[in-house]
Design a protein around this motif. Sequence first.
Motif, PDB file in Angstrom:
ATOM      1  N   LEU A  48      34.963  47.823  -6.306  1.00 27.75           N
ATOM      2  CA  LEU A  48      35.357  47.061  -7.486  1.00 27.75           C
ATOM      3  C   LEU A  48      36.057  48.068  -8.377  1.00 27.75           C
ATOM      4  CD1 LEU A  48      35.191  44.142  -8.507  1.00 27.75           C
ATOM      5  CD2 LEU A  48      33.360  44.842  -9.997  1.00 27.75           C
ATOM      6  N   PRO A  49      37.265  47.853  -8.770  1.00 32.39           N
ATOM      7  CA  PRO A  49      37.943  46.565  -8.742  1.00 32.39           C
ATOM      8  C   PRO A  49      38.457  46.223  -7.350  1.00 32.39           C
ATOM      9  CG  PRO A  49      39.393  48.237  -9.675  1.00 32.39           C
ATOM     10  CD  PRO A  49      38.066  48.899  -9.426  1.00 32.39           C
ATOM     11  N   GLY A  50      38.771  44.932  -7.198  1.00 33.57           N
ATOM     12  CA  GLY A  50      39.333  44.446  -5.945  1.00 33.57           C
ATOM     13  C   GLY A  50      40.842  44.572  -5.975  1.00 33.57           C
ATOM     14  N   VAL A  51      41.445  44.829  -4.816  1.00 35.30           N
ATOM     15  CA  VAL A  51      42.894  44.925  -4.799  1.00 35.30           C
ATOM     16  C   VAL A  51      43.500  43.984  -3.765  1.00 35.30           C
ATOM     17  CG1 VAL A  51      44.873  46.449  -4.586  1.00 35.30           C
ATOM     18  CG2 VAL A  51      42.813  47.291  -5.631  1.00 35.30           C
ATOM     19  N   GLY A  52      43.000  43.855  -2.587  1.00 42.71           N
ATOM     20  CA  GLY A  52      43.616  42.966  -1.614  1.00 42.71           C
ATOM     21  C   GLY A  52      42.675  42.575  -0.503  1.00 42.71           C
ATOM     22  N   CYS A  53      41.564  43.253  -0.420  1.00 39.92           N
ATOM     23  CA  CYS A  53      40.545  42.943   0.573  1.00 39.92           C
ATOM     24  C   CYS A  53      39.511  42.023  -0.069  1.00 39.92           C
ATOM     25  CB  CYS A  53      39.854  44.229   1.022  1.00 39.92           C
ATOM     26  SG  CYS A  53      40.926  45.354   1.939  1.00 39.92           S
ATOM     27  N   ILE A  54      38.391  41.847   0.611  1.00 36.83           N
ATOM     28  CA  ILE A  54      37.223  41.237  -0.019  1.00 36.83           C
ATOM     29  C   ILE A  54      36.357  42.395  -0.471  1.00 36.83           C
ATOM     30  CG2 ILE A  54      35.120  39.889   0.313  1.00 36.83           C
ATOM     31  CD1 ILE A  54      36.633  38.182   2.320  1.00 36.83           C
ATOM     32  N   CYS A  55      36.174  42.502  -1.764  1.00 40.63           N
ATOM     33  CA  CYS A  55      35.405  43.592  -2.348  1.00 40.63           C
ATOM     34  C   CYS A  55      34.053  43.079  -2.808  1.00 40.63           C
ATOM     35  CB  CYS A  55      36.162  44.184  -3.536  1.00 40.63           C
ATOM     36  SG  CYS A  55      37.734  44.899  -3.053  1.00 40.63           S
ATOM     37  N   LEU A  56      33.003  43.644  -2.254  1.00 43.65           N
ATOM     38  CA  LEU A  56      31.639  43.341  -2.691  1.00 43.65           C
ATOM     39  C   LEU A  56      31.195  44.492  -3.587  1.00 43.65           C
ATOM     40  CD1 LEU A  56      30.148  42.133   0.704  1.00 43.65           C
ATOM     41  CD2 LEU A  56      30.890  40.722  -1.214  1.00 43.65           C
ATOM     42  N   PRO A  57      30.943  44.235  -4.881  1.00 45.94           N
ATOM     43  CA  PRO A  57      30.635  45.334  -5.796  1.00 45.94           C
ATOM     44  C   PRO A  57      29.279  45.992  -5.561  1.00 45.94           C
ATOM     45  CG  PRO A  57      30.824  43.241  -6.987  1.00 45.94           C
ATOM     46  CD  PRO A  57      31.111  42.969  -5.559  1.00 45.94           C
ATOM     47  N   ALA A  60      50.045  35.967  -7.457  1.00 47.96           N
ATOM     48  CA  ALA A  60      51.123  36.596  -6.682  1.00 47.96           C
ATOM     49  C   ALA A  60      51.188  35.976  -5.288  1.00 47.96           C
ATOM     50  CB  ALA A  60      50.881  38.102  -6.581  1.00 47.96           C
ATOM     51  N   ASP A  61      52.311  36.180  -4.605  1.00 47.79           N
ATOM     52  CA  ASP A  61      52.481  35.709  -3.231  1.00 47.79           C
ATOM     53  C   ASP A  61      51.443  36.407  -2.354  1.00 47.79           C
ATOM     54  OD1 ASP A  61      53.217  35.138  -0.631  1.00 47.79           O
ATOM     55  OD2 ASP A  61      55.325  35.620  -0.920  1.00 47.79           O
ATOM     56  N   ARG A  62      50.537  35.645  -1.801  1.00 45.33           N
ATOM     57  CA  ARG A  62      49.411  36.205  -1.058  1.00 45.33           C
ATOM     58  C   ARG A  62      49.736  36.504   0.405  1.00 45.33           C
ATOM     59  NH1 ARG A  62      44.962  31.979  -3.061  1.00 45.33           N
ATOM     60  NH2 ARG A  62      43.625  33.056  -1.575  1.00 45.33           N
ATOM     61  N   PHE A  63      50.921  36.140   0.882  1.00 38.84           N
ATOM     62  CA  PHE A  63      51.283  36.363   2.278  1.00 38.84           C
ATOM     63  C   PHE A  63      52.186  37.573   2.458  1.00 38.84           C
ATOM     64  CE2 PHE A  63      49.939  32.014   2.088  1.00 38.84           C
ATOM     65  CZ  PHE A  63      49.225  31.848   3.254  1.00 38.84           C
ATOM     66  N   TRP A  64      52.716  38.128   1.370  1.00 37.53           N
ATOM     67  CA  TRP A  64      53.663  39.225   1.420  1.00 37.53           C
ATOM     68  C   TRP A  64      52.939  40.567   1.336  1.00 37.53           C
ATOM     69  CZ3 TRP A  64      54.809  42.994  -2.221  1.00 37.53           C
ATOM     70  CH2 TRP A  64      55.933  43.780  -1.939  1.00 37.53           C
ATOM     71  N   SER A  65      53.537  41.580   1.908  1.00 32.87           N
ATOM     72  CA  SER A  65      52.974  42.917   1.855  1.00 32.87           C
ATOM     73  C   SER A  65      54.127  43.911   1.938  1.00 32.87           C
ATOM     74  CB  SER A  65      52.030  43.114   3.037  1.00 32.87           C
ATOM     75  OG  SER A  65      51.348  44.324   2.946  1.00 32.87           O
ATOM     76  N   PRO A  66      53.979  45.135   1.724  1.00 33.15           N
ATOM     77  CA  PRO A  66      52.754  45.882   1.481  1.00 33.15           C
ATOM     78  C   PRO A  66      52.476  46.077  -0.010  1.00 33.15           C
ATOM     79  CG  PRO A  66      54.516  47.413   1.944  1.00 33.15           C
ATOM     80  CD  PRO A  66      55.117  46.018   2.002  1.00 33.15           C
ATOM     81  N   GLY A  67      51.230  46.272  -0.304  1.00 32.37           N
ATOM     82  CA  GLY A  67      50.791  46.711  -1.612  1.00 32.37           C
ATOM     83  C   GLY A  67      51.048  45.811  -2.790  1.00 32.37           C
ATOM     84  N   ASN A  68      51.037  44.489  -2.608  1.00 32.05           N
ATOM     85  CA  ASN A  68      51.287  43.629  -3.764  1.00 32.05           C
ATOM     86  C   ASN A  68      50.025  43.329  -4.569  1.00 32.05           C
ATOM     87  OD1 ASN A  68      50.054  41.751  -2.111  1.00 32.05           O
ATOM     88  ND2 ASN A  68      51.630  40.199  -2.335  1.00 32.05           N
ATOM     89  N   ALA A  69      48.860  43.761  -4.117  1.00 34.43           N
ATOM     90  CA  ALA A  69      47.580  43.638  -4.834  1.00 34.43           C
ATOM     91  C   ALA A  69      47.156  42.201  -5.068  1.00 34.43           C
ATOM     92  CB  ALA A  69      47.627  44.396  -6.159  1.00 34.43           C
TER      93      ALA A  69
END
Length: 169
Positions: free
Chosen positions: A136-145, A86-95
């Motif tokens: 985890l799961p990850g949605v848009g941040c950096i998720c450390l499980p 997905a487009d990683r620069f667009w927001s909000p909530g595109n996951a």
Amino acid sequence: MAGFSWCGSLLMLGFLLGAPPSLANLPGDRGPTPALLKPGATELVFRRVPGRHERGDQLWYLELKRNGGVVARWRAASGAPEKQKADRFWSPGNAAPLPPGSYRLGEPEPWDNSYWLDLLPNFPTTRSALGIHTCLPGVGCICLPDKADTEALARWVKALNLKQLTVLN
């Protein structure tokens, strides 16, 4: 057979089948030690790697590098499994995963029985409320499980006064 390695062949087979790469324990995985706190160039980088977490999330590595070598590496996730392109620069909530580029890294703050570290992009984007935290799961941040990994990262950030993160891919 000269030059044949069962271990190397098994690692290659795992890579071809989509298995996560081996995550060898590094000296700084559980936090800084006096021996690792020597002066030198330090950088924190985040990169997508082949493989998936057990629940299907794309595998990423958050790596702490000192003097060009990796001293700590943590498995991570970013973006929903179906939103990796997905487009990683667009927001909000595109996951989508975090956009590539340079980020200002905030101080570790207590959050949800672990830590939150703010990420502020050093480039134009409509993405906001980005950070590093345990999830985890990850949605848009950096998720450390693993909560222990988030705590180790927080200790590194405090000990080295880290202020920068680079998302490579």
